[in-house]
Design a protein around this motif. Structure first.
Motif, PDB file in Angstrom:
ATOM      1  N   CYS A   1       4.375  30.399 -25.577  1.00 42.75           N
ATOM      2  CA  CYS A   1       5.562  29.684 -25.072  1.00 42.75           C
ATOM      3  C   CYS A   1       5.746  28.338 -25.769  1.00 42.75           C
TER       4      CYS A   1
ATOM      5  N   GLU B   1      -0.549  30.489 -20.410  1.00 43.53           N
ATOM      6  CA  GLU B   1      -0.608  31.169 -19.112  1.00 43.53           C
ATOM      7  C   GLU B   1      -0.917  32.652 -19.264  1.00 43.53           C
ATOM      8  N   SER B   2      -0.328  33.271 -20.286  1.00 44.14           N
ATOM      9  CA  SER B   2      -0.473  34.720 -20.427  1.00 44.14           C
ATOM     10  C   SER B   2      -1.815  35.097 -21.048  1.00 44.14           C
TER      11      SER B   2
ATOM     12  N   CYS C   1       4.886  25.880 -21.438  1.00 54.06           N
ATOM     13  CA  CYS C   1       4.248  26.895 -20.618  1.00 54.06           C
ATOM     14  C   CYS C   1       3.710  26.263 -19.327  1.00 54.06           C
ATOM     15  N   ASP C   2       3.655  27.084 -18.287  1.00 55.38           N
ATOM     16  CA  ASP C   2       3.436  26.618 -16.910  1.00 55.38           C
ATOM     17  C   ASP C   2       2.586  25.368 -16.737  1.00 55.38           C
TER      18      ASP C   2
ATOM     19  N   HIS D   1       9.587  29.635 -23.451  1.00 48.98           N
ATOM     20  CA  HIS D   1       8.774  30.034 -22.298  1.00 48.98           C
ATOM     21  C   HIS D   1       9.539  31.043 -21.445  1.00 48.98           C
ATOM     22  N   CYS D   2       8.900  31.530 -20.385  1.00 50.05           N
ATOM     23  CA  CYS D   2       9.506  32.534 -19.505  1.00 50.05           C
ATOM     24  C   CYS D   2      10.916  32.102 -19.101  1.00 50.05           C
TER      25      CYS D   2
ATOM     26  N   ALA E   1       7.372  27.762 -15.393  1.00 46.25           N
ATOM     27  CA  ALA E   1       7.744  26.933 -16.537  1.00 46.25           C
ATOM     28  C   ALA E   1       9.161  26.385 -16.360  1.00 46.25           C
TER      29      ALA E   1
END
Ligand code: FES
Length: 575
Positions: free
Chosen positions: A57, A89-90, A125-126, A197-198, A204
């Motif tokens: 991300c 995160e992933s 990212c988160d 990012h997501c 995020a």
């Protein structure tokens, strides 16, 4: 060396002196080709970069840093980019959250130890957003955060698909037999088709919106897609602005006030934001010294409708949100629920920034009187199962389950859940309450995003899509369901969650903010006398430091010795 007509900045302590120390600080930097005039006392802007190829991300952040540098140079500053621990995160095991506090220490000490007058935080990212804000808050320099932006909308066979949200959905379809594995695999590249990012309203996007609503980022920070050229223009302007902020000595503590946190809570409710924002905002406030508690989430969130129709609560994605007007349009819509006089990094108040913010799509950003969900704010539950609180996101829950009594089906650990969830003999039905223990800050360790437990296939095949689930874990901001999270104290700390047994009756009443275990005090005392705390599998290094010092979820899961700030004065040099 500094010219005489400028205010003396912190970096001049490194680059100003004509002695041996000044020689060392300048000379080694000159090996990068920096000419003499950059050491003349101009503001040094540290660009704190959470770039990493293992944080997909944030993988485009070197290019964003280049845009920031252009702006810094243009405004007469000296930009210096530095890397800090990145949290993918992933990718990270056992969970990126375990390392949020570690990354925040890296950010804090990197800023304090170096000749930095102002800070740009590149976050995405988160966990990178709260980690960077927490670390920078403990230094309290002029600071501006830039989010990396969401991915473009996912598209799979003509349908929009969202990061995370559709993974959970497709995965349940595979488990129920409704989706073939080859389709599932094809969806991978359709979901993540650009940098960023997501692009659901996951953690995020929520934290990027928090950055904007706290006033620590520029207007429109949250929603501009990562690959949109306007993301780079925003970064360029942020570079210019941080130099002005250093001249104005506009510090983080003047932006991150109680009013700013109250604004952020209401925006999180209005966007249908992630429950993860709860622990992160508590931790950031703890660093800043702002009096902001778990119950503020409930108090301030009541009466805040969910206006933003984005997955997981709704149907659109961040690209649509940007085109519809983004966070500025939401803040304008919230009217008097927002402290409009809260100061932001551009020197204007949040009210001034959003006074004429347009909305271009009323299905994506609903009018205040026609919300997507009436109760958007997060609810904080209390009861003998969670004396120090628990969190539920009503906008992502099933209305019929918000008041529910059911028998507990207990999983002692995440491994126990994985072993038994697909067992056709598991005694469970749609009235049951799934209970997961030992997934909190100490127990996992790191308070993993496993609270949205998968449903047993035998229920999925019967068309059941949600049942009540409770735990001391977190859940991904992209997830949904009637999921009670962040139970405090957690099971591993001896909370009453540790004492729940199969068949116990649990009562959830979100309207009454209640979560109770219907077991007598005498019986609970008996069980407590037999309870043994689980052994941590790790007894050294950062894991040990974390488990020994992490606070419970209601305190933001920060390490106890990191609360507060130390400023940036360091009296000793290395030579
Ligand atoms: Fe990085 Fe979702 S995995 S934002």
């Amino acid at each position: 060396m500094p010219s005489n007509n400028r205010r003396k900045f912190r970096s001049a302590e490194w680059f100003g002196p004509t002695d041996k120390g000044g020689f060392i600080h300048r000379s080694w930097m000159k090996n990068q080709g920096f000419p003499n005039h950059l050491f003349d006392g101009r503001p040094v802007i540290g660009i704190c970069n959470t770039w990493s190829e293992m944080t997909p991300c944030n993988a485009h952040f070197r290019a964003i840093a280049d845009a920031v540098k252009r702006g810094v140079y243009e405004a007469g500053g000296f930009p210096l980019e530095f890397p800090v621990t990145s949290l993918g995160e992933s990718m990270m095991r056992p969970t990126a959250m375990l390392f949020r506090n570690l990354a925040s220490m890296d950010v804090e000490e990197s800023i304090r130890a170096n000749p930095v007058d102002g800070v740009i935080l590149l976050v995405g990212c988160d966990k990178t957003t709260p980690a960077a804000l927490m670390g920078a808050a403990s230094c309290d320099l002029p600071t501006l955060a830039i989010s990396g932006g969401p991915m473009l909308n996912g598209r799979f066979r003509g349908e929009q698909i969202g990061s995370g949200t559709n993974v959970w959905k497709f995965s349940e379809e595979v488990r129920s037999g409704a989706m073939p594995l080859c389709d599932f695999q094809e969806a991978e590249s359709c979901m993540s088709r650009s940098a960023g990012h997501c692009m659901t309203m996951g953690t995020a996007s929520t934290m990027a919106s928090v950055v904007e609503s706290l006033g620590i980022g520029l207007p429109s920070n949250a929603a501009i897609p990562a690959v949109d050229s306007r993301r780079y223009a925003l970064a360029h302007m942020a570079g210019r602005r941080i130099v002005e902020m250093v001249h104005e000595d506009l510090r983080m503590s003047q932006i991150l006030t109680r009013k700013a946190f109250e604004n952020a809570v209401r925006v999180v409710g209005a966007i249908g934001g992630s429950t993860n924002a709860v622990v992160h905002l508590l931790a950031i406030a703890g660093r800043m010294g702002v009096d902001f508690k778990l119950d503020d989430w409930d108090k301030l969130g009541r009466g805040v409708p969910c206006l933003v129709n984005l997955m997981p609560s709704g149907k659109y994605l961040m690209e649509d949100f940007y085109y519809a007007g983004g966070v500025p349009a939401v803040i304008r819509e919230l009217g008097d629920l927002i402290h409009r006089d809260a100061l932001t990094v551009n020197g204007k108040t949040i009210g001034e920034n959003t006074a004429s913010a347009p909305c271009y799509n009323r299905d994506v950003i609903r009018p205040f009187d026609e919300p997507l969900v009436k109760q958007g704010g997060l609810a904080i539950l209390r009861g003998n199962l969670c004396p120090d609180g628990a969190v539920i996101k009503p906008s992502a829950a099933t209305p019929a389950l918000m008041k529910h009594r059911g028998r507990a089906v207990v999983f002692e650990t995440i491994e126990d859940l994985h072993t038994r969830i697909d067992d056709p003999n598991l005694e469970i039905d749609e009235t049951s309450v799934m209970v997961l223990k030992n997934c909190g800050p100490r127990g996992y360790p790191g308070m993993a995003e496993v609270g949205n437990m998968p449903l047993p296939p035998k229920l999925l095949r019967r068309g059941v899509t949600d049942i009540v689930r409770i735990s001391d874990a977190r859940m991904s901001g992209t997830a949904y369901g009637t999921v009670v999270l962040h139970i405090a104290p957690e099971a591993a700390a001896g909370g009453s969650l540790a004492l729940v047994e199969n068949g116990d009756v649990i009562e959830l009443d979100v309207e009454a903010r209640r979560l109770n275990l219907e077991v007598s005090d005498e019986e609970l005392s008996r069980r407590r006398a037999n309870w043994q705390p689980p052994q941590s599998p790790y007894d050294r290094g950062y894991y040990k430091l974390y488990v020994d010092h992490v606070m419970q979820a209601d305190k933001g899961a920060d390490l106890d010795f990191l609360v507060g700030r130390s400023g940036v004065i360091v009296t000793r040099d290395s030579h």
